[in-house]
Design an enzyme around this catalytic site. Sequence first.
Site, mmCIF file in Angstrom:
data_model
loop_
_atom_site.group_PDB
_atom_site.id
_atom_site.type_symbol
_atom_site.label_atom_id
_atom_site.label_comp_id
_atom_site.label_asym_id
_atom_site.label_seq_id
_atom_site.Cartn_x
_atom_site.Cartn_y
_atom_site.Cartn_z
ATOM 1 C CG ASN A 96 -19.978 -1.956 20.541
ATOM 2 O OD1 ASN A 96 -20.938 -2.336 21.264
ATOM 3 N ND2 ASN A 96 -20.883 -1.555 19.543
ATOM 4 N N GLY B 272 0.981 -1.023 -0.112
ATOM 5 C CA GLY B 272 0.162 -0.141 0.047
ATOM 6 C C GLY B 272 0.605 1.035 0.241
ATOM 7 C CE LYS C 66 -16.297 -4.884 18.069
ATOM 8 N NZ LYS C 66 -17.254 -5.306 16.345
ATOM 9 C CG LEU C 67 -20.409 2.689 16.781
ATOM 10 C CD1 LEU C 67 -21.460 1.997 17.357
ATOM 11 C CD2 LEU C 67 -20.101 3.613 15.912
ATOM 12 N N GLY D 188 1.015 1.703 10.972
ATOM 13 C CA GLY D 188 -0.227 1.881 11.461
ATOM 14 C C GLY D 188 -1.151 0.717 11.438
ATOM 15 C CE1 TYR E 84 -5.142 4.460 11.677
ATOM 16 C CE2 TYR E 84 -7.308 6.661 10.961
ATOM 17 C CZ TYR E 84 -5.604 5.908 10.540
ATOM 18 O OH TYR E 84 -4.967 6.078 9.677
ATOM 19 C CB THR F 205 -5.003 1.706 0.378
ATOM 20 O OG1 THR F 205 -6.687 1.893 0.966
ATOM 21 C CG2 THR F 205 -4.638 2.520 0.493
ATOM 22 C CG ASN G 179 -14.092 8.699 9.894
ATOM 23 O OD1 ASN G 179 -15.762 8.684 10.044
ATOM 24 N ND2 ASN G 179 -13.248 7.651 9.262
#
Length: 446
Positions: free
Chosen positions: A298, A217, A294-295, A289, A352, A387, A346
Amino acid sequence: MTDKYTTLVNQGVGKTIAKRLGLPQPAVLRRFKPGQPLVTGPVLVQGNTAGADELAAKLLSWDLDVRRHAVPREKLGAIILVLDELTRPEDLEKPVLSAAASLRDLGPSARVITISRPAAETASPAQSAARQGVDGFLRSLAKELRAGATANGIVLAEGVQSTSPSALAALRFFLSGRSAFVDGQFLTVATERGHLPPDFEKPLAGKVAVVTGAARGIGAAIARTLHRDGATLVLVDIPAAGDHLAAVANEVRGTALQLDISSPDAGQRIIDHAVQRHGRLDIVIHNAGITRDKLLANMDHGRWASVLNINIAAQLRINEALLASEHFRNSPRIVSVASTSGIAGNRGQTNYAASKGGVMGMVRASAPLLAVNGGTINAVAPGFIETDMTARIPFAVREVGRRLNSLQQGGQPSDVAEAIAFLASDAAGGINGDVLRICGQNLVGA
């Protein structure tokens, strides 16, 4: 991954249908190829300051077709708006409206670039207002341009001249196809440090660079771009990616180091490998990285800790080893890959986004530490890049992600790599602690 829609609406029947139906028609962007002209068409330099005159003279020495006054209906490759002596908001009107008269003459993938000063607290309220006004003007203009044209700005710290090495290097970057997916962004030239390369096609000649996460990538694209620009490569990735890593290393004639960057001794192992195999270490690119989306409701310890450990804690430990090493003191360069998620957030990416926000905070705080040895540390923040990872996003979400920027398309791994190669060069020595978004001016975030 290719964007079939953009290909379709730029040729034949697809182009005709898209135009009739009023569908988005993303332009095919002008990307860098060795040997191509820096810019296609005349360059209009507007501004009545000494900085504008000196810059125009410098551009003439690059064999560019420079204009100081617009010629009606002449297709332009770029407009450079020198706004380095603003004292009050009213000073913006004349140069801005003068440039406006030439906007319809911009050719495909043309460039608009402002050169201004920062809105510092030491400036008067009127002067600071005028300088900050350039920010709003430039970002708004970038959203109005079409046919792959972009608008970006260079901010010169007090005492830095328009023809300083890093100002000229930033100008070349923004004019060229290297900045195809950079739009509505600013680079700050903080000092007069840096020097232009004797060969602009090989700006990294003689340098030894380390790239983490290099097996696939964006990491592999970074390796190829740095190799093209003359660097000797040390490519790092986990043992599980060993076959892919070896293939990329062979392609760029570099060496491969299978290594988990989260291990406590990763920094020293990277230094030892580079010095033993290549005799020196000049550049480190923190690209490795992971995501574990996940929310937050959770989220568990494993997902949170693994992302923070790989994406930021590992970089901090490696940087500590680099800064302590006698082998990383000759104008060293560090470039980290952040993300627009760390700027705008996000959904489902709290871990992240926290890690990538952390990268940007690390870069700002580490800049003075690198500057002691004439070095720099900067970050790039990619948006939607084509990607394998984005290819797995559900179709509808993927299409929204692609189109939600001023260029109405996703970027390529090479777009990220081009920005990193520029920031890793000696010519960018006056740019330190900065974050450059590679997102086509994503319509969310700053």
